[in-house]
Design a protein around this motif. Structure first.
Motif, PDB file in Angstrom:
ATOM      1  N   LYS A   1      37.750  15.255  39.882  1.00  0.00           N
ATOM      2  CA  LYS A   1      39.163  15.240  39.503  1.00  0.00           C
ATOM      3  C   LYS A   1      40.029  14.859  40.702  1.00  0.00           C
ATOM      4  CE  LYS A   1      42.791  18.356  37.779  1.00  0.00           C
ATOM      5  NZ  LYS A   1      43.071  19.733  37.274  1.00  0.00           N
ATOM      6  N   ILE A   2      39.732  15.435  41.858  1.00  0.00           N
ATOM      7  CA  ILE A   2      40.487  15.122  43.077  1.00  0.00           C
ATOM      8  C   ILE A   2      40.266  13.668  43.474  1.00  0.00           C
ATOM      9  CG2 ILE A   2      40.780  15.703  45.505  1.00  0.00           C
ATOM     10  CD1 ILE A   2      39.899  18.541  44.835  1.00  0.00           C
TER      11      ILE A   2
ATOM     12  N   TRP B   1      35.401  18.272  41.864  1.00  0.00           N
ATOM     13  CA  TRP B   1      35.807  17.367  42.933  1.00  0.00           C
ATOM     14  C   TRP B   1      36.060  15.959  42.421  1.00  0.00           C
ATOM     15  CZ3 TRP B   1      32.938  13.027  44.022  1.00  0.00           C
ATOM     16  CH2 TRP B   1      31.653  12.974  43.472  1.00  0.00           C
TER      17      TRP B   1
END
Length: 266
Positions: free
Chosen positions: A12-13, A10
């Motif tokens: 990365k998002i 998450w």
């Protein structure tokens, strides 16, 4: 231990979202200017009540704006040619030269990147007044070349450092002179670095406004100076159209550079 981007989950998002927000914040003023250049309002009002190409028609019909744009293009082209020529010679000296003070020389050549532009502008304005170069095309080109030189040296020197010199040596062993080997082997091999240097040098002059304000005269103004002067007396959308032209050429050249670099890598 370095983070693995593909295993951040998450995070990365979140990182992508944060990057998009920062990019949007930086691009938002540019997008507003472009939209205002197509607005039907006589003033810089957002959101525009309608859409029109009237301001671009007025821009290209006004000799003063066209003269400023052509002046910017001429000075930027001469600046790019001088910067690439000097930068190419300097890069060979910095990359392949073995002499005392080489790193000091490198630092001096790259100083314009870190020196506040207004400090440089005041200094070169006072110096050029003594030489009679203030408000002249020659003065413009010299001043912009000093500012653009680091943007020419860095890509050329980087390309030269990544070039396998043994290929050049092999050409010399096969009978080519050192100059011929550099012209026929080395320069074509670092052509992307040279092309990037030309583009960055052109843009360093094309977009420059602080030094240009000090160097300008009533009969010699670049496009950024014309925009600056018009903002002080009028808020016509023609200014937004001229700014969009300035940004559009910059974006087009940057995209062209990226595509060429990508093509060479593949």
């Amino acid at each position: 231990m370095l983070l693995d981007y593909d295993r951040m989950g998450w995070l990365k998002i979140a990182l992508l979202g944060f990057t998009a927000l920062v990019a949007g914040f930086l691009l938002l003023p540019v997008i507003f200017i472009v939209l205002l250049s197509f607005g039907s309002s006589r003033w810089l009002a957002f959101p525009p009540p309608g859409w029109t190409l009237k301001w671009y028609q007025e821009l290209f019909a006004d000799p003063a704006w066209l003269d400023a744009a052509l002046t910017s293009a001429r000075i930027a082209t001469l600046t790019a040619i001088l910067s690439v020529t000097i930068g190419l010679l300097a890069s060979f000296a910095l990359v392949r030269g073995q002499f005392a003070g080489r790193e000091i020389l490198r630092g001096l050549l790259l100083t314009p990147m870190v020196l506040p532009v207004v400090v440089f502008a005041i200094a070169i304005y006072a110096f050029f007044l003594r030489l009679g170069l203030g408000g002249t095309s020659i003065g413009f080109v010299i001043a912009h070349t000093v500012l653009a030189l680091p943007f020419a040296i860095i890509p050329i020197a980087t390309a030269l450092e990544g070039f396998d010199r043994s290929i050049e040596d092999a050409a010399i062993v096969c009978g080519a002179s050192p100059i011929e080997a550099r012209l026929r082997i080395t320069l074509p091999s670092i052509r992307i670095g040279i092309f990037s240097a030309a583009i960055f040098s052109f843009l360093a002059s094309w977009d420059e406004v602080v030094v240009a304000i000090f160097m300008a005269s009533p009969s010699l103004q670049t496009l950024p100076v014309k925009i600056w002067g018009s903002l002080r007396s009028d808020l016509s959308p023609v200014i937004a159209a001229a700014s969009s032209l300035l940004v559009g050429l910059t974006l087009a050249l940057m995209v062209l550079t990226a595509l060429l670099q990508r093509k060479v890598r593949t």
